[in-house]
Design a protein around this motif. Structure first.
Motif, PDB file in Angstrom:
ATOM      1  N   ASN A   1       0.777  -1.196  -0.049  1.00 19.94           N
ATOM      2  CA  ASN A   1       0.058  -0.187   0.018  1.00 19.94           C
ATOM      3  C   ASN A   1       0.851   1.165  -0.107  1.00 19.94           C
ATOM      4  N   SER A   2       0.290   2.255   0.122  1.00 22.62           N
ATOM      5  CA  SER A   2       1.237   3.686   0.108  1.00 22.62           C
ATOM      6  C   SER A   2       2.270   3.552   1.213  1.00 22.62           C
ATOM      7  N   LEU A   3       2.109   3.020   2.394  1.00 21.75           N
ATOM      8  CA  LEU A   3       2.976   3.158   3.493  1.00 21.75           C
ATOM      9  C   LEU A   3       4.008   2.097   3.250  1.00 21.75           C
ATOM     10  N   GLY A   4       4.028   1.140   2.538  1.00 20.12           N
ATOM     11  CA  GLY A   4       5.087   0.088   2.369  1.00 20.12           C
ATOM     12  C   GLY A   4       4.757  -1.074   1.784  1.00 20.12           C
ATOM     13  N   ARG A   5       5.524  -2.385   2.007  1.00 21.12           N
ATOM     14  CA  ARG A   5       5.170  -3.521   1.624  1.00 21.12           C
ATOM     15  C   ARG A   5       5.843  -4.519   2.157  1.00 21.12           C
ATOM     16  N   ALA A   6       5.179  -6.077   2.143  1.00 25.60           N
ATOM     17  CA  ALA A   6       5.521  -6.989   2.796  1.00 25.60           C
ATOM     18  C   ALA A   6       5.460  -8.265   2.078  1.00 25.60           C
ATOM     19  N   GLU A   7       6.153  -9.191   2.069  1.00 26.03           N
ATOM     20  CA  GLU A   7       5.947 -10.547   1.200  1.00 26.03           C
ATOM     21  C   GLU A   7       6.428 -11.699   2.224  1.00 26.03           C
ATOM     22  N   ALA A   8       5.941 -12.723   1.931  1.00 26.71           N
ATOM     23  CA  ALA A   8       6.105 -14.039   2.348  1.00 26.71           C
ATOM     24  C   ALA A   8       6.085 -15.157   1.236  1.00 26.71           C
ATOM     25  N   SER A   9       6.786 -16.339   1.571  1.00 25.79           N
ATOM     26  CA  SER A   9       6.763 -17.386   0.569  1.00 25.79           C
ATOM     27  C   SER A   9       6.318 -18.745   1.216  1.00 25.79           C
ATOM     28  N   VAL A  10       6.288 -19.647   0.164  1.00 23.57           N
ATOM     29  CA  VAL A  10       5.769 -20.728   0.557  1.00 23.57           C
ATOM     30  C   VAL A  10       6.267 -21.763  -0.621  1.00 23.57           C
ATOM     31  N   TYR A  11       6.805 -23.088  -0.365  1.00 22.14           N
ATOM     32  CA  TYR A  11       7.609 -23.926  -1.114  1.00 22.14           C
ATOM     33  C   TYR A  11       6.567 -25.093  -1.331  1.00 22.14           C
ATOM     34  N   LEU A  12       6.340 -25.604  -2.362  1.00 18.36           N
ATOM     35  CA  LEU A  12       5.727 -26.730  -2.835  1.00 18.36           C
ATOM     36  C   LEU A  12       6.438 -27.739  -3.450  1.00 18.36           C
ATOM     37  N   PHE A  13       6.828 -29.012  -2.786  1.00 18.97           N
ATOM     38  CA  PHE A  13       7.386 -30.195  -3.656  1.00 18.97           C
ATOM     39  C   PHE A  13       6.341 -31.242  -3.721  1.00 18.97           C
ATOM     40  N   ARG A  14       6.319 -31.833  -4.865  1.00 20.36           N
ATOM     41  CA  ARG A  14       5.369 -33.006  -5.127  1.00 20.36           C
ATOM     42  C   ARG A  14       6.052 -34.303  -5.294  1.00 20.36           C
ATOM     43  N   PHE A  15       5.953 -35.358  -4.654  1.00 18.97           N
ATOM     44  CA  PHE A  15       6.703 -36.875  -4.648  1.00 18.97           C
ATOM     45  C   PHE A  15       5.817 -37.580  -5.781  1.00 18.97           C
ATOM     46  N   HIS A  16       6.290 -38.263  -6.573  1.00 12.34           N
ATOM     47  CA  HIS A  16       5.759 -39.183  -7.454  1.00 12.34           C
ATOM     48  C   HIS A  16       5.704 -40.503  -7.048  1.00 12.34           C
ATOM     49  N   GLY A  17       4.663 -41.373  -7.155  1.00 13.35           N
ATOM     50  CA  GLY A  17       4.817 -42.757  -7.069  1.00 13.35           C
ATOM     51  C   GLY A  17       5.246 -43.553  -8.323  1.00 13.35           C
ATOM     52  N   ALA A  18       5.352 -44.802  -8.229  1.00  9.17           N
ATOM     53  CA  ALA A  18       5.798 -45.663  -9.501  1.00  9.17           C
ATOM     54  C   ALA A  18       5.268 -45.436 -10.760  1.00  9.17           C
ATOM     55  N   SER A  19       3.909 -44.982 -10.522  1.00  9.99           N
ATOM     56  CA  SER A  19       3.147 -44.837 -11.781  1.00  9.99           C
ATOM     57  C   SER A  19       3.329 -43.421 -12.537  1.00  9.99           C
ATOM     58  N   GLY A  20       4.262 -42.939 -11.881  1.00  8.08           N
ATOM     59  CA  GLY A  20       4.471 -41.330 -12.227  1.00  8.08           C
ATOM     60  C   GLY A  20       3.489 -40.225 -11.815  1.00  8.08           C
ATOM     61  N   ALA A  21       2.401 -40.739 -11.084  1.00  7.57           N
ATOM     62  CA  ALA A  21       1.166 -39.713 -10.641  1.00  7.57           C
ATOM     63  C   ALA A  21       1.782 -39.129  -9.390  1.00  7.57           C
ATOM     64  N   PRO A  22       1.332 -37.793  -9.041  1.00  7.26           N
ATOM     65  CA  PRO A  22       1.888 -37.384  -7.564  1.00  7.26           C
ATOM     66  C   PRO A  22       1.071 -37.965  -6.616  1.00  7.26           C
TER      67      PRO A  22
END
Length: 329
Positions: free
Chosen positions: A241-262
């Motif tokens: 906003n006009s007074l400043g800024r802030a940020e935060a992050s999130v990480y996503l990791f998918r593990f796949h099975g033998a069939s290749g599906a997540p």
């Protein structure tokens, strides 16, 4: 003629002291009307500004002065401040002064952050609010009550608007499961003016506008949704906003099975990933310290481990016998 002059003198003598008279005469010079105007009596009134603005974490002063119809009043009085609504809103401050006393003893101060700055005996009810928070934003109403021989009370009808400003702050960032093994992200931030939210991440580019979440956000909070996380990696929510800024992050990791599906997805916040790395480092250091404190004795031979073999134990053969040839099938 003498009788007329005497009558005029009597009429003038009946006029109250400190008043003025205006007279009208007809064309013959005779008195036809007399209007007496005395000074109007003082009435109840409240004087407050329309708005006061201050930043979160700082202090604000809400001015309020009043007038009353009594020339002098030194009886018991009570000063009150309400929030939200005149006459019915919750009280945030109240103090009472005894007869003849200029000290208004505090009876209520919400969270201990409200204190009287003015002197009610001098028609001043100004209030100071400490350590402002966004929740303090709103309208406030001052009120004074006289007691004893005179029972009068008066309250401001429109009040004063307290506007609390604040730079953005992200209060929640999360990844939730969606339909068809997909995932979505929610970001909630607060600030005044209300902040704008943007997402950046894999295949999103920079400054991708977020979609407002239905039914989410209230007051100074804003919630936006990233409907689909299509790729593994880091997703960042930025609030500004006009007074400043802030940020935060999130990480996503998918593990796949033998069939290749997540089969499983592991979302990690920025602080959570750092915490896991820190725990790993601490565990490694603890293991190294344990080995240094308890070394293995050099004169103790290692215990032989049992092994499966189709041959006899070679250590039982006579040293004079020639070594048998081994063959690995």
């Amino acid at each position: 003629m003498e009788w007329s002059v005497g009558l005029l003198a009597c009429l003038v003598g009946l006029l109250p002291m400190g008043s003025s008279a205006r007279t009208k005469r007809d064309t013959t010079g005779n008195l036809v009307n007399t209007e007496v105007h005395s000074a109007p009596a003082q009435r109840w009134s409240m004087q407050v500004p329309a708005e006061v603005s201050a930043a979160a974490g700082e202090a604000a002063v809400l001015p309020c002065t009043f007038t009353h119809p009594h020339r002098h009043y030194d009886g018991p009085l009570t000063a009150i401040w309400r929030a939200g609504e005149a006459y019915a809103g919750p009280q945030v401050f109240r103090c009472a002064a005894a007869r003849g006393s200029e000290l208004c003893q505090t009876a209520l101060s919400l969270h201990g952050r409200f204190r009287l700055l003015g002197n009610p005996r001098r028609n001043d009810l100004s209030l100071r609010v400490e350590r402002l928070a966004l929740a303090d934003d709103g309208r406030y109403f001052c009120r004074v009550e006289f007691a004893g021989d005179v029972h009068d009370r008066y309250e401001s009808r429109h009040g004063v608007r307290l506007r609390v400003t604040a730079a953005p702050r992200i209060v929640n960032l999360s990844v939730l499961p969606g339909p068809a093994h997909a995932f979505r992200a929610l970001c909630t931030a607060e600030g005044e003016p209300p902040p704008a939210l943007d997402w950046s991440g894999p295949a999103l580019g920079n400054g991708s506008a977020a979609v407002p979440a239905p039914g989410e956000g209230h007051g100074h909070q804003v919630t936006a949704e990233l409907p689909a996380l299509a790729h593994d990696g880091r997703y960042t929510c930025t609030a500004s906003n006009s007074l400043g800024r802030a940020e935060a992050s999130v990480y996503l990791f998918r593990f796949h099975g033998a069939s290749g599906a997540p089969a499983l997805a592991l979302p990690l916040g920025a602080l959570g990933l750092k915490a896991l790395l820190l725990l790993g480092i601490l565990a490694a250091r603890a293991a190294a310290r344990s080995r240094l404190e308890h070394p293995v004795a050099q004169d103790t031979p290692p215990r032989p481990q049992g092994q499966e073999s189709t041959y006899e134990n070679l250590s039982q053969m006579s040293p004079r016998d020639p070594p048998a040839a081994t063959c690995i099938p």
